[in-house]
Design a protein around this motif. Structure first.
Motif, PDB file in Angstrom:
ATOM      1  N   GLY A  41      40.135  57.826  36.230  1.00 19.13           N
ATOM      2  CA  GLY A  41      38.622  57.459  37.278  1.00 19.13           C
ATOM      3  C   GLY A  41      37.787  58.258  37.332  1.00 19.13           C
ATOM      4  N   MET A  42      36.851  58.437  37.943  1.00 23.49           N
ATOM      5  CA  MET A  42      35.269  60.051  37.915  1.00 23.49           C
ATOM      6  C   MET A  42      35.807  60.290  39.283  1.00 23.49           C
ATOM      7  N   LEU A  43      34.511  61.422  39.552  1.00 27.79           N
ATOM      8  CA  LEU A  43      34.317  61.569  40.027  1.00 27.79           C
ATOM      9  C   LEU A  43      32.879  62.168  40.316  1.00 27.79           C
ATOM     10  N   LEU A  44      32.209  61.626  41.802  1.00 28.27           N
ATOM     11  CA  LEU A  44      30.717  61.344  41.939  1.00 28.27           C
ATOM     12  C   LEU A  44      30.818  62.169  42.889  1.00 28.27           C
ATOM     13  N   TYR A  45      30.277  63.347  42.983  1.00 24.94           N
ATOM     14  CA  TYR A  45      29.178  64.202  43.833  1.00 24.94           C
ATOM     15  C   TYR A  45      28.242  64.174  44.144  1.00 24.94           C
ATOM     16  N   VAL A  46      28.023  64.047  45.561  1.00 28.62           N
ATOM     17  CA  VAL A  46      26.828  63.405  46.108  1.00 28.62           C
ATOM     18  C   VAL A  46      25.959  64.141  47.320  1.00 28.62           C
ATOM     19  N   ASP A  47      24.647  65.073  46.801  1.00 32.78           N
ATOM     20  CA  ASP A  47      24.251  66.064  47.261  1.00 32.78           C
ATOM     21  C   ASP A  47      22.761  65.543  47.901  1.00 32.78           C
ATOM     22  N   ASN A  48      22.832  64.929  49.786  1.00 29.52           N
ATOM     23  CA  ASN A  48      21.831  63.960  49.662  1.00 29.52           C
ATOM     24  C   ASN A  48      20.587  64.680  50.430  1.00 29.52           C
ATOM     25  N   HIS A  49      19.645  65.442  49.706  1.00 28.97           N
ATOM     26  CA  HIS A  49      18.678  66.196  50.660  1.00 28.97           C
ATOM     27  C   HIS A  49      17.295  65.608  51.212  1.00 28.97           C
ATOM     28  N   ASN A  50      17.934  64.117  51.327  1.00 25.61           N
ATOM     29  CA  ASN A  50      16.319  62.702  51.608  1.00 25.61           C
ATOM     30  C   ASN A  50      17.156  62.771  53.043  1.00 25.61           C
ATOM     31  N   VAL A  51      15.855  62.907  53.689  1.00 28.54           N
ATOM     32  CA  VAL A  51      15.707  62.718  55.232  1.00 28.54           C
ATOM     33  C   VAL A  51      16.588  61.494  55.596  1.00 28.54           C
ATOM     34  N   LEU A  52      16.284  60.730  54.924  1.00 29.03           N
ATOM     35  CA  LEU A  52      17.573  58.936  56.031  1.00 29.03           C
ATOM     36  C   LEU A  52      18.744  58.866  54.374  1.00 29.03           C
ATOM     37  N   ASP A  53      19.577  58.311  55.581  1.00 28.85           N
ATOM     38  CA  ASP A  53      21.188  58.386  55.218  1.00 28.85           C
ATOM     39  C   ASP A  53      21.264  57.441  53.792  1.00 28.85           C
ATOM     40  N   MET A  54      21.577  57.614  52.674  1.00 24.43           N
ATOM     41  CA  MET A  54      21.649  57.164  51.323  1.00 24.43           C
ATOM     42  C   MET A  54      22.848  55.568  51.339  1.00 24.43           C
ATOM     43  N   ARG A  55      23.177  54.927  51.351  1.00 27.67           N
ATOM     44  CA  ARG A  55      24.190  53.972  50.450  1.00 27.67           C
ATOM     45  C   ARG A  55      23.996  54.062  49.404  1.00 27.67           C
ATOM     46  N   ILE A  56      25.095  54.472  48.531  1.00 31.45           N
ATOM     47  CA  ILE A  56      25.646  54.572  46.959  1.00 31.45           C
ATOM     48  C   ILE A  56      26.439  53.256  46.604  1.00 31.45           C
ATOM     49  N   PHE A  57      25.602  53.172  45.114  1.00 34.29           N
ATOM     50  CA  PHE A  57      26.068  51.728  44.437  1.00 34.29           C
ATOM     51  C   PHE A  57      26.424  52.000  43.088  1.00 34.29           C
ATOM     52  N   LEU A  58      27.231  51.452  42.157  1.00 35.49           N
ATOM     53  CA  LEU A  58      27.756  51.763  41.070  1.00 35.49           C
ATOM     54  C   LEU A  58      26.544  50.359  40.462  1.00 35.49           C
ATOM     55  N   LEU A  59      25.929  50.480  39.185  1.00 26.86           N
ATOM     56  CA  LEU A  59      25.318  49.486  39.011  1.00 26.86           C
ATOM     57  C   LEU A  59      25.956  49.557  37.540  1.00 26.86           C
ATOM     58  N   ARG A  60      26.650  48.180  36.984  1.00 28.49           N
ATOM     59  CA  ARG A  60      27.424  48.237  35.391  1.00 28.49           C
ATOM     60  C   ARG A  60      28.125  46.723  35.825  1.00 28.49           C
ATOM     61  N   ASP A  61      26.939  46.335  34.742  1.00 34.60           N
ATOM     62  CA  ASP A  61      27.368  44.779  34.093  1.00 34.60           C
ATOM     63  C   ASP A  61      26.844  43.680  34.588  1.00 34.60           C
ATOM     64  N   GLY A  62      25.054  44.370  35.117  1.00 35.13           N
ATOM     65  CA  GLY A  62      24.342  43.636  36.190  1.00 35.13           C
ATOM     66  C   GLY A  62      25.598  43.517  37.409  1.00 35.13           C
ATOM     67  N   GLN A  63      26.128  43.596  38.128  1.00 34.02           N
ATOM     68  CA  GLN A  63      26.617  44.086  38.899  1.00 34.02           C
ATOM     69  C   GLN A  63      26.539  45.379  40.351  1.00 34.02           C
ATOM     70  N   ARG A  64      26.164  44.999  41.827  1.00 34.05           N
ATOM     71  CA  ARG A  64      26.062  46.308  42.211  1.00 34.05           C
ATOM     72  C   ARG A  64      27.775  46.380  42.886  1.00 34.05           C
ATOM     73  N   GLN A  65      28.040  47.513  42.632  1.00 34.62           N
ATOM     74  CA  GLN A  65      28.756  47.863  43.708  1.00 34.62           C
ATOM     75  C   GLN A  65      28.419  49.263  44.633  1.00 34.62           C
ATOM     76  N   LYS A  66      28.776  48.915  46.179  1.00 32.46           N
ATOM     77  CA  LYS A  66      28.439  50.121  46.656  1.00 32.46           C
ATOM     78  C   LYS A  66      30.585  50.903  47.093  1.00 32.46           C
ATOM     79  N   ILE A  67      29.806  52.010  46.250  1.00 29.04           N
ATOM     80  CA  ILE A  67      30.301  53.253  46.836  1.00 29.04           C
ATOM     81  C   ILE A  67      31.118  53.693  47.709  1.00 29.04           C
ATOM     82  N   GLY A  68      29.878  54.252  49.049  1.00 28.78           N
ATOM     83  CA  GLY A  68      29.544  54.816  50.026  1.00 28.78           C
ATOM     84  C   GLY A  68      27.962  54.462  50.549  1.00 28.78           C
ATOM     85  N   THR A  69      28.485  55.583  51.905  1.00 30.49           N
ATOM     86  CA  THR A  69      27.132  56.371  52.679  1.00 30.49           C
ATOM     87  C   THR A  69      27.332  57.863  52.420  1.00 30.49           C
ATOM     88  N   VAL A  70      25.968  58.265  52.655  1.00 29.94           N
ATOM     89  CA  VAL A  70      25.913  59.520  52.453  1.00 29.94           C
ATOM     90  C   VAL A  70      24.425  59.811  53.524  1.00 29.94           C
TER      91      VAL A  70
END
Length: 133
Positions: A41-70
């Motif tokens: 598989g793959m590991l994705l580390y997300v470090d959110n320095h933004n003032v807003l919460d972020m929903r994180i998605f994978l975009l693959r082959d034209g598809q949007r897949q939710k990974i999680g929220t940071v």
């Protein structure tokens, strides 16, 4: 144990699921020692320095897949399974700020099984950066 080392251990545990992780030695906090399941598989580390919460998605082959929220000013690690990666050899990541209209997607990122991606989402989201290991 440093917070980075804890994230690595947590990520390896997520990839391994209920299986055993095994032992791996690391010579320092920046050394990566993913468990045996990291090869599938793959590991994705997300470090959110933004003032807003972020929903994180994978975009693959034209598809949007939710990974999680940071949440704002926090870090999260996500284990992306081989099934979620599919046969794609590259993907994009999308950060969708909760409470804002504009989202941000990365350029195409080449991926292979066992990849480790570190994504630093900045206050000005256009200046976010990716590190591929």
């Amino acid at each position: 144990m440093s917070s980075r080392a804890r994230l690595i251990v947590l990520g390896a545990a997520l990839l391994a699921g209920a299986g055993s992780i095994g032992c791996a030695k690391s010579s320092g906090p920046d050394e990566q020692a993913p468990g045996p399941a990291a090869a599938t598989g793959m590991l994705l580390y997300v470090d959110n320095h933004n003032v807003l919460d972020m929903r994180i998605f994978l975009l693959r082959d034209g598809q949007r897949q939710k990974i999680g929220t940071v949440p704002s000013m926090e870090k999260r690690v996500f284990a992306v399974s081989a099934a979620e990666l599919g046969s794609a050899h590259e993907l994009r990541l999308l950060a969708d700020p909760i409470g804002a209209r504009d989202s941000f997607s990365t350029e195409a990122i080449p991926v292979q099984p066992g990849a480790i991606i570190e994504w630093q989402v900045e206050k000005d989201i256009r200046f976010s950066s990716i590190l591929l290991r």
